[in-house]
Design a protein around this motif. Structure first.
Motif, short mmCIF file in Angstrom:
data_model
loop_
_atom_site.label_atom_id
_atom_site.label_comp_id
_atom_site.label_asym_id
_atom_site.label_seq_id
_atom_site.Cartn_x
_atom_site.Cartn_y
_atom_site.Cartn_z
N HIS A 4 115.56 32.51 -72.60
CA HIS A 4 114.60 33.22 -73.68
C HIS A 4 113.14 32.32 -73.80
CE1 HIS A 4 112.95 35.24 -77.19
NE2 HIS A 4 112.89 34.28 -77.62
N GLY B 104 110.89 32.61 -70.89
CA GLY B 104 110.37 33.94 -70.50
C GLY B 104 108.85 33.79 -70.26
N TYR C 248 106.22 33.20 -66.66
CA TYR C 248 105.82 34.65 -66.24
C TYR C 248 105.03 34.52 -65.01
CZ TYR C 248 103.50 39.13 -66.09
OH TYR C 248 102.87 40.26 -65.97
#
Length: 163
Positions: free
Chosen positions: A30, A33, A37
């Protein structure tokens, strides 16, 4: 292609440790993330897998930027942090995941078979019960510290890399 397996004997010591490890890997994914990207857009792929005995980090893509992505993952792993809100969100997701495994006969049968065959294995029922009894933020913090203090590393690097 880069693959590292961070092995720790601490994970299999209790059902609580396994659940804390799953929580740790999910929070780490998480946290990565947003910063990873751009790597995803640049066609670099990474995957964090909570294996039986440790964390598997897989990274693949073009070799000129792959070390930067791997370094990003290692930085987030070494400076692991989380908020209580993220902890709560991830534990709720894990409850659903464990429950979905328990209600499917084929996955439950596989779990029971492996429980019979493997010494020292914890059942999905044990993990789900541990999660339902509740985990604390402090227990995750102490688990991560202990996990990082007892690591063995195996690695494989393939492709256009120098030694």
């Amino acid at each position: 292609y880069v693959r590292f397996h961070l092995i720790s004997p601490f994970i299999q010591q209790s059902a609580e440790n396994i659940v804390l490890f799953d929580t740790f890997v999910n929070i780490l994914s998480h946290n990565l993330g947003e910063p990873a990207y751009e790597a995803d857009v640049a066609q670099l792929e990474y995957k964090l897998v909570a294996g039986e005995h440790g964390l598997v980090i897989r990274v693949k893509g073009f070799n000129h930027k792959l070390p930067l992505l791997f370094q990003l993952i290692i930085d987030y792993l070494s400076d692991f942090s989380f908020t209580p809100a993220v902890f709560e969100m991830i534990t709720e997701q894990l409850k659903k995941t464990y429950f979905n495994i328990l209600i499917k006969p084929e996955t439950l049968a596989k779990d029971v078979r492996l429980l019979i065959l493997e010494h020292g294995r914890w059942s999905m029922t044990d993990k789900y019960q541990t999660l339902m009894n509740g985990l604390s933020v402090e227990s995750l913090s102490s688990f991560v510290k202990a996990f990082k203090s007892q690591l063995f590393v195996e690695g494989l690097v393939q492709g256009n890399f120098t030694s």
